[in-house]
Design an enzyme around this catalytic site. Sequence first.
Site, PDB file in Angstrom:
ATOM      1  N   PRO B 109       0.588  -1.121   0.247  1.00 11.25           N
ATOM      2  CA  PRO B 109      -0.018  -0.032  -0.283  1.00 11.25           C
ATOM      3  C   PRO B 109       0.552   1.690  -0.050  1.00 11.25           C
ATOM      4  O   PRO B 109       0.425   1.696  -0.239  1.00 11.25           O
ATOM      5  CB  PRO B 109      -0.851   0.091   1.142  1.00 11.25           C
ATOM      6  CG  PRO B 109      -0.198  -1.119   2.431  1.00 11.25           C
ATOM      7  CD  PRO B 109       0.646  -1.601   1.222  1.00 11.25           C
ATOM      8  N   LYS B 110       2.040   1.202   0.195  1.00 13.86           N
ATOM      9  CA  LYS B 110       3.162   2.190   0.229  1.00 13.86           C
ATOM     10  C   LYS B 110       3.586   2.569  -0.404  1.00 13.86           C
ATOM     11  O   LYS B 110       5.102   2.700  -0.762  1.00 13.86           O
ATOM     12  CB  LYS B 110       3.637   2.600   1.645  1.00 13.86           C
ATOM     13  CG  LYS B 110       2.563   2.309   2.946  1.00 13.86           C
ATOM     14  CD  LYS B 110       3.374   2.891   4.547  1.00 13.86           C
ATOM     15  CE  LYS B 110       2.760   2.570   5.414  1.00 13.86           C
ATOM     16  NZ  LYS B 110       2.879   3.328   6.278  1.00 13.86           N
ATOM     17  N   ASN B 111       3.666   2.062  -1.782  1.00 14.27           N
ATOM     18  CA  ASN B 111       4.561   2.138  -3.160  1.00 14.27           C
ATOM     19  C   ASN B 111       4.294   3.133  -4.346  1.00 14.27           C
ATOM     20  O   ASN B 111       3.108   3.200  -4.752  1.00 14.27           O
ATOM     21  CB  ASN B 111       4.489   0.531  -4.033  1.00 14.27           C
ATOM     22  CG  ASN B 111       4.825   0.292  -5.238  1.00 14.27           C
ATOM     23  OD1 ASN B 111       5.126   1.088  -5.504  1.00 14.27           O
ATOM     24  ND2 ASN B 111       5.812  -0.882  -5.224  1.00 14.27           N
TER      25      ASN B 111
END
Lengths: 432, 330
Positions: B109-111
Site C-alpha cells: 500500500p505504500k509503493n
Amino acid sequence: MDPSETRSPTVTQRDQWMVESQVFRIYELLGSVPRRAQSVMLELQRDNHIEFLTNGLRQLGPSFCVLDANRPWLCYWILHSIALLGDSVDAELENNTIDFLSRCQDPNGGYAGGPGQMPHLATTYAAINSLITLGGHGSLSSINRGKVYAFLRQMKDPSGAFRMHDGGEMDVRACYTAISVASVLNILDDDLVKDVGNYILSCQTYEGGFSGEPGSEAHGGYTFCGLATMVLIGEVNRLDLTSLIDWMVFRQGVECGFQGRTNKLVDGCYSFWQGGVFALIQKLHSIIDEKLMLSDAGGSARQSPQTASTSSHSGQRGSAKFSNIGFNFLKEPAEMEPLFHSTALQQYIILCSQLQEGGFRDKPGKHRDYYHTCYCLSGLSVAQYSYSKDADSPPLPKAVFGPYSNLLEPIHPLYNVILDRYHEAHKFFSTS
Amino acid sequence: MERNEEDEKIPISQRPEWSDVTPIPQDDGPNPVVPIAYKDDFTETMDYFRAVYFADERSPRSLHLTAEAIHKNAGNYTVWHFRRLILEALNADLHEELDFIEQVGSGNPKNYQIWHHRRWVAEKLGTDATSKELKFTEKILSLDAKNYHAWSHRQWVLQALGGWEDELDYCKQLLEEDVFNNSAWNQRYFVVTRSPFLGGLEAMRESEVKYTVEAITANPENESPWRYLRGLYKDDTQSWVNDPQVSSLCLKVLIAKENRKSVFALSTLLDLLCHGFEPSQEFIDAVDALKTPDLDLSDSNLATTICLILGRIDPLRENYWTWRKSKLPT
C-alpha cells in the site's frame, strides 16, 4: 470525570500509547542498570555499525530484490553512514563503487536504479551524493555534468515542478533531488529554477509544514525537501517561516524523537528530515527577523530576493546567481540556539533507534535497515552540531549526548553530504 | 487478467512462446557493489524483460512478462513505464488494469509506482473511473486511515474527475472514528477550501469554527483541530484575532487548569496577543492561575508570562518559548 476519557481510545491514541510504553521502558532501563551497562547503552557502537554497513556494500541477500531499482540509494545510505562515522572504504570498494555507478549512468544523462534501467531523479541524487562522499578525482570526474543537465531539463514540467522519471510522478521530492543535484554540480540556471518556487509555495499547508503535492498533508520529508529547495534557489523569503517553525517544534514529542506528521508516530529517520530543517532555520535568522518585524507592523512580506551572490569562478556552467548559494549558506553564523531539544533527540537515536549489534531502526520493535541507519546518523550529526556557531569549531562536550567519542562528522544540511567532501566537490565543480 | 501462479513457475526458457528471444544479462560489471543475491527465477524474468525492453517489443507476451516482473519487484519503475507503453500500443482494457493494480497493491500500500500507475490509468478512463477510485481509496483508508498515497490519490481524483458531493460527510465519519486523524482534518480543509459545492473558505468558516471548537473542547490536547482552527483564518488574521469564539475557547481550556492540556490554548493566546488581541482581566487571571511558584513574573506582561509558563510546562520546547519571548513585539 473528563467526558473524553469515557470514550474508548481511538486508533491514534492506542498506537501512540503502545510506542510510548516501549520507549519509556528503555529510558527507565537506563536509569536502573549499573554504571557499566549504562555506558554501553550510551555509546555509539561504531565498529558494529561499520561492519553492518560494509557487509551491505559487499553483498546483499535475496530479500533485497525489492530494492533492485534503488541500488544507488543503497550505496549512498551505506557510504554516507560510514563517512559520518569518520571511516572510509578501502580503495577496491571505492573503485568498484565508481565503476558500478558508471554502469547506472544513462548515456542520455542521469542515473538509474540499476544498470539497464531508466534514469530517475532520486537515484541520480543518490548516485551523485555517493560519488561526492567518496571524493577524489576519479569519482568526481566520472559524473557527466552536461548529460545530467540535459536529463534535468527533460524532467522539468511546465508547472515548474519536476517529474521523477520520464512519465513519472511529480512532487516536492522530485524538485529537491533535481535542484540539489544541479546546485552541487554547479549547473543550476534560470531554466531549471523557473516556477519551482511557485510550486513549492503551493505545497505549504495551513499547518505550516510542506506536503508532497498541493493539498496533501504537511509531512517531515517533504518539508525538508521544500525548505532546502527554496534556499537553494534563493526564494526562501517567500515562505511563511514563522508558521513553519511553529509546526516544526511540535513534531518532537514525549518520546524525544520526531514524528513525520501531526498525531503520528515517532520515527528515527525524521531525526534528519525534521532535525535538518532546524539546522537550515538556524541560518535563516535574518530573514525570519525581517518577517517578524513586518508581521508586527501589519505589513505584507516583501518579495525581495535573497542576496544574490556573485561568482568569479571560471569554468562554471550554472548561472552566477545560483552558483554559490550552497557555499555561502555555510558562512551564515547560527545566531539562534536550536529551536528543538537537541539532547532529547540524540537520546532517542542512541537509546531507541540504535541496535547494539549494528545498524539503526525506525523505533523499538522494527528491524534495522540502511535507510534508517543513514538518516538516524545524519540526524545525530545535526543534533550534535546544533550548538556550534560555525562549522570550524568542534562542539562542546555538553552538546554531545553520551561520551564525547560519539561525535560524528559534520554535514552540509542542504545536501546531506559530509562537509569536507562537499568542499572538495564545490572546488572541483567550480573550476572544471 | 488473472494471475496464474502455476504458469509463472515454469522457467521462461522452457516456455515455447519465448523460444525466439535471447535473454540479456544485467550489466553489473565484474565487481559490483550492493550486489543482490537474486533467486534464479528473478534473474531469468529480468533477463527476458531486458530483451523485450531494449528491443522495444510492445506485444501481449511483453505485457504478461511485465506483470511477472512486477510481482517480483513492484518498485521497478522501468518495468511499470514500459508496461504503460505496451498498454497504449495494444489499446488494452484499462478497467482490467485497475483490477491488476489492486491485486499487486494489496501487499504494497505504500509503493509510489503502484499509485502513480493507478493515477495514469484513472486519468485515461476519465469520469468512468470516479466512483471506482473513490471506493478504492476508501478501502485502503479503512485499513490505514493515514496512508499518504491513498489520500493524495483521492485528492487527485476529486480535482481531476469530481465526486465532491459526499466528501465532507466522509471526513466527518472518519473524524467520528478517530478525532486525532490529522489526515482527515487535512482532507476536511481540502474539501472546505476547494469543493465547488461549498462556496469556499469564508462561506464555510462559521460552521467550521463551530465544529472545530466542539472537537477542541472534547480533547484540548489534540493538536489537529487547533491547527485547523488557525487555518480557517488563513490570509485573514484580523478576523481570527477579533473572533470571540477563538479567544473564549482558549479561556475555557485554561480555566480547566489541566497543564498538560493547556499548551495549545496558551500558545494560541500568545499568538493572538502578538497580533494585537487585547485581553480582559479574565484572561490575565486564568493565565496567572497556571504559573508555577519558581517563576519570576514581576516585570512581565501577559505575553511574556505565557512564554515563561510554557517554558516550564512544555520543557521539550523550552528553547522555542525562550526564542518567542525574545521576539515579542515591544
